[in-house]
Design a protein around this motif. Structure first.
Motif, PDB file in Angstrom:
ATOM      1  N   SER A  34       0.895  -1.271  -0.084  1.00 52.83           N
ATOM      2  CA  SER A  34       0.093   0.020   0.097  1.00 52.83           C
ATOM      3  C   SER A  34       0.820   1.260   0.088  1.00 52.83           C
ATOM      4  N   VAL A  63      -6.940   2.077  -0.731  1.00 47.28           N
ATOM      5  CA  VAL A  63      -5.643   1.762  -0.322  1.00 47.28           C
ATOM      6  C   VAL A  63      -5.159   2.825   0.596  1.00 47.28           C
ATOM      7  N   HIS A  73      -3.692   1.520   4.249  1.00 47.68           N
ATOM      8  CA  HIS A  73      -2.232   2.029   4.799  1.00 47.68           C
ATOM      9  C   HIS A  73      -2.353   2.726   6.046  1.00 47.68           C
TER      10      HIS A  73
END
Lengths: 210, 251
Positions: free
Chosen positions: A23, A71, A75
């Motif tokens: 990520s 994403v 993350h």
């Protein structure tokens, strides 16, 4: 201990670390590409508009933006698992960093702080862009003229987080010594920041803010 | 240089006398040529304060007993010359390890746990035959093993590690480097699956956040960044199903 025996998963820590890596790399790639796209304004307004329309026509924006948001949230949660949550642990890390006079330890402390800041600021940025859809040079110019101070902050902390983040992933996984990795990461970061600043100036001029 | 007056600020606390809260005590000492922190501490204890507690054995950077925090950085007292420091020197015991008193910590218990956890011995099914010659080892491999084996277990990498400071079970650079040493050793018959059991978690390779204070503070200058990355890659490769056999030994 019963609770630890029953929840032991051989590979979960590996998978988390790989998701953090993947990520992170995706987001750094996205951010650098994003900044290159934005700096097409330095070439011409038409160039910028053509690129934006291209992404729009082929639905790349509609796929890309939600994807990057997902994403980024992944993350945030997975890279953020490193951040100590208990106040005593946070005090230990802070005191440790102050004691050690160690560059990479300090950059990590600020990595966690900029990460939190990006979560807030990037959310505002996405909101501003989506409510002002579509992306074109004049829309962006108006936004930049009004919120240049906001974007100045976001540019610096975003690039800081990306630059040191990718440096650290290379240090953790890579086969190269740290110094050259550091130089390359810093060089790319400086180039992107300079491009970003130049694009900001161009937009603010265009928006009649200066 | 030799006429400097050094001021030492030293952390004082005796866990056996918990009624006396930790405090900093100041000592003054005239610097001499070639003085190390180890020499200075001995002079202070001889001439000024016999109650001062600190550890040393070899005074030659071999035993790893005299590691302490010198002006914020984990260092060996015997290897740190006072002329590399400002006139004001602050000394603390290493964090993470159990405090014995003042500058003295118990690294032994911690490193014993590390050795047991990583099973720091060559796992082999062969019974050595004293009558025949030992098997030969490739020189490059021997050097690789030796490079990791130079660790003197001083604890500087652990004290400098932010993760080790907040996660008790983290093996740190010393532990991961130890496993790397056995991974390259052709005599050790353990599989990567067995190594994964030891360091394939946040207690080992995946607990490292990459701050590299271990790499920057190792008095023996071990290539810890490379060792940590090596173990991380090997463990990830194993975890993702990549089957790797150990080096086949020549003859």
């Amino acid at each position: 201990m019963l609770q630890k025996v029953l929840t032991k998963s051989n590979k979960s820590d590996l998978y988390l670390d790989l998701i953090e890596l993947a990520s992170g790399l995706l987001l750094v790639g996205f951010l650098w590409a994003h900044m290159l796209f934005v700096s097409t304004i330095l070439i011409s307004q038409e160039m910028f508009n053509t690129l934006s329309e291209f992404l729009d026509t082929y639905y790349l924006s509609y796929v890309g933006i939600p994807f990057i948001i997902v994403v980024a949230l992944f993350h945030f949660v997975i890279a953020g698992r490193r951040i100590p949550t208990r106040i005593q642990e946070q005090r230990i890390v802070w005191q440790h960093a102050k004691m050690l006079h160690h560059f990479d330890t300090w950059t990590w402390v600020f990595q966690t702080i900029t990460g939190m800041a990006i979560l807030m600021l990037a959310a505002i940025h996405v909101w501003l862009v989506l409510t002002g859809w579509p992306i074109n040079a004049m829309n962006s110019a108006d936004r930049m003229a009004a919120f240049w101070w906001f974007y100045l902050v976001l540019l610096f902390i975003g690039e800081y987080h990306a630059g040191f983040g990718i440096y650290r992933q290379f240090v953790k996984w890579g086969m190269f010594p740290r110094k050259p990795i550091g130089y390359v990461a810093k060089l790319i970061t400086v180039i992107i920041v300079v491009l970003g600043l130049a694009a900001m100036v161009a937009f603010v001029r265009l928006g009649g803010g200066a | 240089m030799a006429d400097r007056q050094l001021t030492f600020e030293i952390f004082r606390y005796n866990p056996l006398k918990p009624e006396v809260a930790p405090y900093m005590q100041t000592y003054k000492l005239a610097e001499t040529t070639g003085m190390t922190i180890f020499v200075a501490l001995n002079m202070i204890r001889e001439e000024q304060d016999p109650s001062l507690m600190f550890d040393f054995v070899c005074r030659a950077a071999i035993c790893g007993s005299c590691a302490m925090v010198i002006n914020g950085r984990p260092r060996l007292a015997c290897k740190t010359l006072t002329n590399t420091l400002p006139a004001k020197i602050k000394l603390f015991p290493l964090p993470v390890f159990k405090l014995v008193g003042d500058l003295s910590v118990d690294t032994g218990t911690w490193f014993r746990y590390l050795s047991e956890k990583t099973e720091s011995w060559v796992h082999t099914s062969k019974v050595p035959d004293p009558k025949i010659q030992e098997e030969r080892m490739d020189n490059a491999v021997a050097n690789q093993i030796y490079e990791a084996e130079r660790c003197i277990e001083c604890g500087c990498c652990i004290a400098g590690c932010a993760t080790a400071n907040i996660r008790d079970e983290f093996l740190g650079a010393a532990g991961i480097n130890r496993v790397a040493r056995f991974m390259v050793d052709p005599r050790d018959e353990r599989s990567f699956g067995e190594y994964f059991e030891i360091v394939g978690s946040e207690e080992g390779a995946f607990g490292c956040m990459g701050l590299m204070a271990c790499d920057d503070n190792c008095p023996m200058e071990l290539p810890l960044q490379m060792q940590l990355a090596y173990v991380r890659r090997k463990m990830a490769a194993y975890g993702l199903g990549y089957k790797e056999k150990k080096r086949i030994k020549p003859a």
